[in-house]
Design a protein around this motif. Structure first.
Motif, short mmCIF file in Angstrom:
data_model
loop_
_atom_site.label_atom_id
_atom_site.label_comp_id
_atom_site.label_asym_id
_atom_site.label_seq_id
_atom_site.Cartn_x
_atom_site.Cartn_y
_atom_site.Cartn_z
N MET A 1 5.48 1.57 -6.18
CA MET A 1 4.86 0.95 -5.01
C MET A 1 4.48 -0.51 -5.31
O MET A 1 4.63 -1.38 -4.45
N LEU B 1 7.59 -2.63 -5.12
CA LEU B 1 8.14 -2.76 -3.76
C LEU B 1 7.28 -3.62 -2.84
O LEU B 1 7.75 -4.04 -1.79
N HIS B 2 6.05 -3.86 -3.23
CA HIS B 2 5.17 -4.66 -2.36
C HIS B 2 5.02 -6.02 -2.89
O HIS B 2 4.79 -6.67 -3.58
#
Length: 64
Positions: free
Chosen positions: A60, A63-64
């Protein structure tokens, strides 16, 4: 990747580190990261603990 062996098996399947294209490499810990690097991969993130939750957190974060 969750282990050094999964890195090796993956690279055997795809043929070479360059075959991964722009795929992000995320590992479960330092041993797996070392294996990935020694086989020519760039490690984008490493989980802070050896758990599924920690590797999901690492994914995460990338991906951010």
């Amino acid at each position: 990747f969750t282990s050094a062996s999964t890195v090796r098996f993956f690279l055997e399947a795809v043929g070479s580190p360059t075959a991964t294209g722009r795929a992000r490499v995320i590992t479960m810990g330092p041993i797996t990261s070392d294996a990935a690097r020694s086989l020519g991969l760039t490690v984008d993130a490493e989980a802070k603990a050896s758990s599924i939750a920690a590797i999901v957190d690492a994914v995460m974060a990338v991906l951010h």
